[in-house]
Design a protein around this motif. Structure first.
Motif, PDB file in Angstrom:
ATOM      1  N   SER A 287       0.799  -1.852  -0.067  1.00  0.00           N
ATOM      2  CA  SER A 287      -0.304   0.414   0.029  1.00  0.00           C
ATOM      3  C   SER A 287       0.817   1.216   0.243  1.00  0.00           C
ATOM      4  O   SER A 287       0.553   1.998  -0.496  1.00  0.00           O
ATOM      5  CB  SER A 287      -0.724  -0.087   0.732  1.00  0.00           C
ATOM      6  OG  SER A 287      -0.107   0.006   2.622  1.00  0.00           O
ATOM      7  N   TYR A 290       1.871   1.736  -3.290  1.00  0.00           N
ATOM      8  CA  TYR A 290       1.523   2.351  -4.788  1.00  0.00           C
ATOM      9  C   TYR A 290       0.819   3.928  -4.141  1.00  0.00           C
ATOM     10  O   TYR A 290       0.689   4.492  -5.639  1.00  0.00           O
ATOM     11  CB  TYR A 290      -0.037   1.839  -4.170  1.00  0.00           C
ATOM     12  CG  TYR A 290      -0.890   2.294  -5.502  1.00  0.00           C
ATOM     13  CD1 TYR A 290       0.002   1.598  -6.638  1.00  0.00           C
ATOM     14  CD2 TYR A 290      -2.794   3.318  -5.726  1.00  0.00           C
ATOM     15  CE1 TYR A 290      -1.230   2.271  -8.023  1.00  0.00           C
ATOM     16  CE2 TYR A 290      -2.822   3.538  -6.615  1.00  0.00           C
ATOM     17  CZ  TYR A 290      -2.207   3.290  -7.629  1.00  0.00           C
ATOM     18  OH  TYR A 290      -3.071   3.327  -8.614  1.00  0.00           O
ATOM     19  N   THR A 306      -3.700   1.379 -12.119  1.00  0.00           N
ATOM     20  CA  THR A 306      -4.379   0.689 -11.364  1.00  0.00           C
ATOM     21  C   THR A 306      -3.439  -0.015 -10.261  1.00  0.00           C
ATOM     22  O   THR A 306      -2.344  -0.359 -10.318  1.00  0.00           O
ATOM     23  CB  THR A 306      -5.448  -0.192 -11.538  1.00  0.00           C
ATOM     24  OG1 THR A 306      -4.475  -1.137 -12.133  1.00  0.00           O
ATOM     25  CG2 THR A 306      -6.400   1.124 -12.752  1.00  0.00           C
ATOM     26  N   GLU A 307      -3.754  -0.094  -9.085  1.00  0.00           N
ATOM     27  CA  GLU A 307      -3.171  -0.637  -8.282  1.00  0.00           C
ATOM     28  C   GLU A 307      -2.643  -2.386  -8.448  1.00  0.00           C
ATOM     29  O   GLU A 307      -1.992  -2.912  -8.133  1.00  0.00           O
ATOM     30  CB  GLU A 307      -3.544  -0.457  -6.914  1.00  0.00           C
ATOM     31  CG  GLU A 307      -3.194  -1.266  -4.816  1.00  0.00           C
ATOM     32  CD  GLU A 307      -3.082  -0.301  -4.360  1.00  0.00           C
ATOM     33  OE1 GLU A 307      -2.808  -0.696  -3.101  1.00  0.00           O
ATOM     34  OE2 GLU A 307      -4.253  -0.051  -3.509  1.00  0.00           O
ATOM     35  N   ARG A 311       0.717  -4.525  -9.118  1.00  0.00           N
ATOM     36  CA  ARG A 311       0.899  -5.510  -8.527  1.00  0.00           C
ATOM     37  C   ARG A 311       1.646  -6.405  -9.641  1.00  0.00           C
ATOM     38  O   ARG A 311       2.839  -6.987  -9.513  1.00  0.00           O
ATOM     39  CB  ARG A 311      -0.230  -6.275  -7.588  1.00  0.00           C
ATOM     40  CG  ARG A 311      -0.496  -5.528  -6.407  1.00  0.00           C
ATOM     41  CD  ARG A 311      -1.184  -6.880  -6.020  1.00  0.00           C
ATOM     42  NE  ARG A 311      -2.436  -6.249  -6.281  1.00  0.00           N
ATOM     43  CZ  ARG A 311      -4.084  -6.370  -6.513  1.00  0.00           C
ATOM     44  NH1 ARG A 311      -3.334  -4.952  -5.362  1.00  0.00           N
ATOM     45  NH2 ARG A 311      -5.201  -6.282  -6.624  1.00  0.00           N
TER      46      ARG A 311
END
Length: 337
Positions: A287, A290, A306-307, A311
């Motif tokens: 987290s 990001y 996007t997160e 990943r």
């Protein structure tokens, strides 16, 4: 915290560092310096097109001479990486920002016409030099026409290939036909050795790396100084993180060096951003990574993913051995190898 035993000044081992002297680019340096001389008399300089393979010194030399010129002449400058800012709008926005012109509204709500209006009304009569790096990544050549419409603006265009402008509108190519063309051939192994020794002299503590190790990095670099400097930095950081006082021979094995060179050349902008964050933060949770990534994207004008997509990039970096993770899902952290 234990003091570093390998790295004396990490800034000198970064690709953005501007050295105090340039080696093995005397001809290119002299030609570009001649093109910029008119600025000393408050006149516009010549447009310049610099081309050559990655890591041949194009960006370094242009930054070096612009820095030198700003010490002796009243000029304004802007730098645009067209890989990060590829659209007409983003190129102009970056230029307006670099020139220090205040924008009345937020970037997302700024119309393109307003950027041109700002430049038209706020550009002074003094020479203005714009560096367009990674020119082959530009999406709309109309922005070149925009810039050429200002008589005080001259452009230093940097590309990997001589054909970067072949698909430009014929009117733009016609206006650029008088540009100075400067070719940058690949460095020889001995050139890379000299460049690395220069960086090691100022960036590392004495006697932490052998001449034979420097020569091995140069041999594997394929004439790419940027990648060679990156490998020097990577192995130096690895040794420092292990608390060592010298670069170990196991880091100099041919497969290791080739892997590091390949990794650096193949990383996309998002993966480079992830690595840059981990260099500063050491260990970081998903987290936190990001959130730092979003900040970095804003600073570098990169469109964030996007997160979930991030990943995926992280997993690719783990698979390639560039970064590692430890801990379970709730306590997981990432760090550079």
């Amino acid at each position: 915290m234990e003091e570093n035993k390998i790295i004396k000044d990490i800034r000198i081992l970064t690709e953005d560092f501007i050295p105090s002297r340039i080696v093995h680019r005397e001809s290119q340096l002299s030609t570009l310096r001649d093109c910029l001389k008119p600025a000393m008399e408050n006149k516009s300089t010549r447009n310049v097109f610099m081309h050559g393979s990655p890591g041949t010194g194009k960006t370094c030399i242009s930054s070096y001479l612009i820095s030198e010129l700003k010490e002796n002449a009243d000029i304004s400058t802007a730098y645009v990486n067209c890989w990060k800012n590829s659209t007409r709008f983003n190129v102009l926005y970056k230029i307006v920002s670099d020139l220090g012109f205040n924008l009345s509204v937020h970037r997302k709500g700024t119309p393109l016409d307003e950027l041109l209006y700002i430049m038209e009304n706020k550009l002074s009569e003094k020479p203005c030099i714009i560096i367009l790096d990674e020119l082959d990544r530009i999406e709309n050549d109309r922005v070149i026409y925009d810039l050429l419409s200002f008589p005080q603006i001259s452009i230093i265009m940097i590309a990997n290939t001589e054909t970067a402008m072949y698909n430009f509108d014929t009117r733009i190519r016609s206006r650029l036909s008088s540009s100075e063309n400067i070719q940058f051939p690949s460095y020889s192994n001995s050139d890379i050795v000299d460049i690395l020794k220069d960086r090691a002299e100022w960036g590392l503590f004495p006697n932490v790396i052998k001449d034979s190790q420097v020569e091995k990095i140069a041999e594997m670099s394929g004439g790419d100084a940027r990648s060679a400097i990156g490998v020097l930095r990577n192995i130096s950081e690895h040794a420092d993180n292990k608390g060592l006082s010298k670069i170990p021979e196991k880091l100099m094995e041919k497969p290791v060096i080739i892997s590091k060179l390949k990794d650096m050349q193949n990383l996309n902008e998002n993966q480079k951003t992830i690595c840059s964050i981990l260099e500063r933060k050491n260990k970081i949770s998903p987290s936190e990574l990001y959130q730092n990534y979003l900040v970095a994207c804003e600073e570098c004008s990169i469109k964030p993913v996007t997160e979930r997509r991030l990943r995926t990039f992280v997993e690719e970096l783990i698979s390639s051995g560039i970064i590692s993770s430890e801990g379970n899902t709730k306590s997981r952290v990432y760090f550079l190898n």
